[in-house]
Motif scaffolding. Structure first.
Motif, PDB file in Angstrom:
ATOM      1  N   THR A 126      35.911  33.135  42.888  1.00 21.99           N
ATOM      2  CA  THR A 126      36.700  32.485  41.815  1.00 21.99           C
ATOM      3  C   THR A 126      35.828  31.992  40.654  1.00 21.99           C
ATOM      4  O   THR A 126      34.610  31.865  40.794  1.00 21.99           O
ATOM      5  CB  THR A 126      37.557  31.282  42.291  1.00 21.99           C
ATOM      6  N   ASN A 128      36.153  28.934  39.034  1.00 15.34           N
ATOM      7  CA  ASN A 128      35.842  27.495  39.031  1.00 15.34           C
ATOM      8  C   ASN A 128      35.695  26.838  40.404  1.00 15.34           C
ATOM      9  O   ASN A 128      35.259  25.695  40.491  1.00 15.34           O
ATOM     10  CB  ASN A 128      36.933  26.737  38.254  1.00 15.34           C
ATOM     11  N   HIS A 129      36.112  27.541  41.470  1.00 18.99           N
ATOM     12  CA  HIS A 129      36.027  26.955  42.816  1.00 18.99           C
ATOM     13  C   HIS A 129      36.657  25.561  42.831  1.00 18.99           C
ATOM     14  O   HIS A 129      36.062  24.588  43.323  1.00 18.99           O
ATOM     15  CB  HIS A 129      34.556  26.871  43.249  1.00 18.99           C
ATOM     16  N   THR A 130      37.835  25.458  42.263  1.00 15.37           N
ATOM     17  CA  THR A 130      38.475  24.160  42.163  1.00 15.37           C
ATOM     18  C   THR A 130      38.884  23.620  43.544  1.00 15.37           C
ATOM     19  O   THR A 130      39.271  24.391  44.430  1.00 15.37           O
ATOM     20  CB  THR A 130      39.714  24.230  41.221  1.00 15.37           C
ATOM     21  N   PHE A 133      42.274  24.535  45.000  1.00 14.22           N
ATOM     22  CA  PHE A 133      42.550  25.966  45.096  1.00 14.22           C
ATOM     23  C   PHE A 133      43.792  26.272  45.939  1.00 14.22           C
ATOM     24  O   PHE A 133      44.595  27.138  45.601  1.00 14.22           O
ATOM     25  CB  PHE A 133      41.328  26.714  45.648  1.00 14.22           C
ATOM     26  N   GLN A 140      47.866  31.347  38.581  1.00 19.53           N
ATOM     27  CA  GLN A 140      46.608  30.606  38.470  1.00 19.53           C
ATOM     28  C   GLN A 140      45.520  31.247  39.337  1.00 19.53           C
ATOM     29  O   GLN A 140      44.360  31.304  38.934  1.00 19.53           O
ATOM     30  CB  GLN A 140      46.818  29.144  38.858  1.00 19.53           C
ATOM     31  N   GLU A 144      41.966  32.845  38.094  1.00 20.54           N
ATOM     32  CA  GLU A 144      40.666  32.493  38.688  1.00 20.54           C
ATOM     33  C   GLU A 144      39.887  33.745  39.090  1.00 20.54           C
ATOM     34  O   GLU A 144      38.669  33.823  38.906  1.00 20.54           O
ATOM     35  CB  GLU A 144      40.888  31.619  39.926  1.00 20.54           C
ATOM     36  N   SER A 147      38.979  35.974  35.751  1.00 24.77           N
ATOM     37  CA  SER A 147      37.904  35.394  34.936  1.00 24.77           C
ATOM     38  C   SER A 147      36.551  35.614  35.592  1.00 24.77           C
ATOM     39  O   SER A 147      35.553  35.893  34.920  1.00 24.77           O
ATOM     40  CB  SER A 147      38.098  33.888  34.746  1.00 24.77           C
ATOM     41  N   CYS A 148      36.503  35.455  36.927  1.00 28.09           N
ATOM     42  CA  CYS A 148      35.232  35.663  37.639  1.00 28.09           C
ATOM     43  C   CYS A 148      34.820  37.137  37.545  1.00 28.09           C
ATOM     44  O   CYS A 148      33.655  37.440  37.284  1.00 28.09           O
ATOM     45  CB  CYS A 148      35.360  35.210  39.098  1.00 28.09           C
TER      46      CYS A 148
END
Ligand SMILES: [Zn+2]
Length: 257
Positions: A126, A128-130, A133, A140, A144, A147-148
């Motif tokens: 991913t 952002n590794h939110t 998740f 969303q 993720e 974008s990666c």
């Protein structure tokens, strides 16, 4: 098969039947509450145990293996200490898989390039590794992942096909998202807990007895502690005649599009 897509219709049918019987006073409404409880329990369990493939197919080990190969994997990099991991892997002639976070690649592009140049595999972990998740919706999660992929593609002519979800969480949003983005979900069979356990010996003791061909080991290239454990694990592998290959080699999958 004990999977989300079969469990839901079965529980729903039982729920409707239960509700009808309860309306006519044949059974107590408590049976319906029990079904809801079972649904919540199964969903939670399926979300957190990546080896169950409850929501989506997850590759977490090689069942029919060659007797010598296993796959060491490292999540959450690249970080400055990734260089030391690469040095160590090179000394032992070991190949590994790095599931990289997009924003870390953005910070350390040269280390990212070095991982690839030394013959290791890159996977998507991913952008952002939110921490939230597990609560993202399908779009969303797609965002993720894409974008990666784009971050990786900016630095190398590759689009990764292997994806490891942060915290190993899978759920209906992740299942729909990877169907859309066509990523293969890669789990693990041995979790070192190297970001949780502070005692090096305990990390080693979790991994060492389970090492064997076909296994996929989860580490993080984020601490000196893991680096020291890795050195001991590589020594042990050498004495057992085990080698580390990339996860795509182990599983016979394509790492890139
Ligand atoms: Zn992670």
């Amino acid at each position: 098969m004990f999977k989300h897509k079969y469990v839901i219709p079965v529980l729903l049918s039982l729920g409707i039947l239960g509700a009808i019987l309860a309306i006519f006073g044949v059974i107590s409404w408590w049976w319906c509450f029990l079904l809801v409880f079972i649904w919540i329990a199964l969903t939670t369990w399926g979300s957190f145990d990546i080896r169950k493939s409850y929501f989506v197919q997850v590759f977490y080990k090689r069942k029919y293996h060659d007797g010598i190969s296993l796959a060491l994997t490292f999540d959450d990099g690249p970080t400055p200490i990734t260089n030391d991991f690469l040095d160590l892997l090179k000394t032992y002639n070991a190949k590994a898989t790095f599931f990289c976070i997009g924003k870390q690649i953005d910070k350390y592009p040269d280390i990212f390039k070095r991982i690839l140049a030394e013959g290791h595999t890159i996977g998507n972990h991913t952008m952002n590794h939110t921490k939230t998740f597990g609560f993202l919706n399908e779009n969303q999660v797609i965002q993720e992942l894409s974008s990666c992929d784009a971050e990786i593609h900016d630095l190398a002519p590759l689009i990764p096909r292997l994806f490891r979800p942060p915290f190993g969480v899978t759920n209906p949003s992740v299942a729909k998202a990877v169907k859309h983005t066509k990523h293969q979900v890669i789990g693990w069979s041995i979790r070192s807990l190297d970001t949780i356990l502070k005692d090096e010996q305990k990390i080693y003791d979790r991994v060492a007895p389970r090492l064997g061909a076909g296994e996929i080991v989860l580490f993080h290239d984020t601490s000196e502690r893991t680096l020291r454990v890795l050195k001991r694990i590589l020594d042990l592998m050498e004495s057992k005649g085990l080698i580390s290959v990339t996860v795509d080699d182990l599983l016979n999958l394509n790492a890139y599009e």
